[in-house]
Design an enzyme around this catalytic site. Sequence first.
Site, PDB file in Angstrom:
ATOM      1  N   CYS A 155       0.829  -1.218   0.000  1.00 26.22           N
ATOM      2  CA  CYS A 155       0.000   0.000   0.000  1.00 26.22           C
ATOM      3  C   CYS A 155       0.859   1.262   0.000  1.00 26.22           C
ATOM      4  CB  CYS A 155      -0.950   0.001   1.184  1.00 26.22           C
ATOM      5  SG  CYS A 155      -0.251  -0.617   2.708  1.00 26.22           S
ATOM      6  N   HIS A 177      -2.678   6.044   4.859  1.00 27.92           N
ATOM      7  CA  HIS A 177      -1.234   6.264   5.059  1.00 27.92           C
ATOM      8  C   HIS A 177      -0.848   7.643   4.529  1.00 27.92           C
ATOM      9  CE1 HIS A 177      -1.013   2.191   6.243  1.00 27.92           C
ATOM     10  NE2 HIS A 177      -0.466   1.626   5.171  1.00 27.92           N
TER      11      HIS A 177
HETATM   12  C1  2RA Z   1       1.053  -2.122   6.732  1.00 24.94           C
HETATM   13  N1  2RA Z   1       1.606  -1.973   4.365  1.00 24.94           N
HETATM   14  O1  2RA Z   1       0.583  -0.999   6.632  1.00 24.94           O
HETATM   15  C2  2RA Z   1       1.515  -2.880   5.509  1.00 24.94           C
HETATM   16  C3  2RA Z   1       0.651  -4.063   5.224  1.00 24.94           C
HETATM   17  N2  2RA Z   1      -0.669  -3.724   4.951  1.00 24.94           N
HETATM   18  O2  2RA Z   1       1.180  -2.723   7.810  1.00 24.94           O
END
Ligand code: 2RA
Length: 329
Positions: free
Chosen positions: A126, A234
């Site tokens: 991601c 994120h």
């Molecule tokens: C996380 N990108 O954010 C990794 C797995 N989804 O932990």
Amino acid sequence: MRIAVVGATGMVGEVMLKVLAERNFPVTELIPVASERSVGKEIEYNGKKYKVVGIQTAVDMKADIALFSAGGDTSLEWAPKFAAAGTTVIDNSSAWRMDPTKKLIVPEINATELTAADKIIANPNCSTIQMVLVLAPLHRKYNIKRVIVSTYQSITGTGVKAVQQLENEYAGVQGEMAYKYPIHRNAIPQCDSFEENGYTKEEMKLVRETKKILSDNTIAVTATAVRVPIVGGHSEAVNVEFSNDFDVNEVRNILHHTDGVVVQDNNDTYTYPMPMYAQGKDDVFVGRIRRDESQENTLNMWIVADNLRKGAATNTIQIAEYLIAAKLV
Ligand code: 2RA
């Protein structure tokens, strides 16, 4: 299309079902797949109820496409079995991403690499997807020499256990820990386990996957991945050094015209990307676009995306949409 969703009861699996319905994906038959303990559970998709089946049953049903979000071990064992049965697998785990025989795809960047021979396709991590979607057009224009990225990652990237830990900590309740430390009122500079070189797997995914997706091993990448107590998506502070100089307004214009990217960048109106805006959306949002005044040909940006959507489910489904449109399945 007969579609299997492997990991249908997990956090990403549930978002995949939601996105399939939202995008009117041409599902003629849905095969929800989960672990043995969930077999027989009913899930609803597009107003119809489907019973969860076990993974061998799903292989035998010969889906056209299997969307996997069930962890690396399950993918390593079962993706080849689906492929051998004629099913094209699009996998969200890290199991196949760096396999030189497998394609690592962000459709807006490199879907044209795909052929009908690709029966196991890797969906990138991601935090990589949202970064490379912004970097790709800038690399083509200015040639990237080096990327320094710091991430601020949602607990949904860890899964339900982490969300529950935060809710317990809000409530002052001691429960199962997804992390070594409390996440409430904290920031944990560790996403996934550590590798021999002192970086975490998450950080090395950003390093390795970026080079593969942009097809350029000369790009230097270094990363620090941090877990923060939010759920919307994120965020990433990205510093990019180019071979060539650039004009900031031209950068904004390039990104504004990049599919899947939305520029939110106006200091006068306090406009910049935040997880509270990105949550539930499929775009990658970029702002705080500014020259790095400490070094020539270098740019700073702030990139935010919903890690469960463009970072996982939506990118996976966009790959499937491409396969259908290109008549590769
Ligand atoms: C996380 N990108 O954010 C990794 C797995 N989804 O932990």
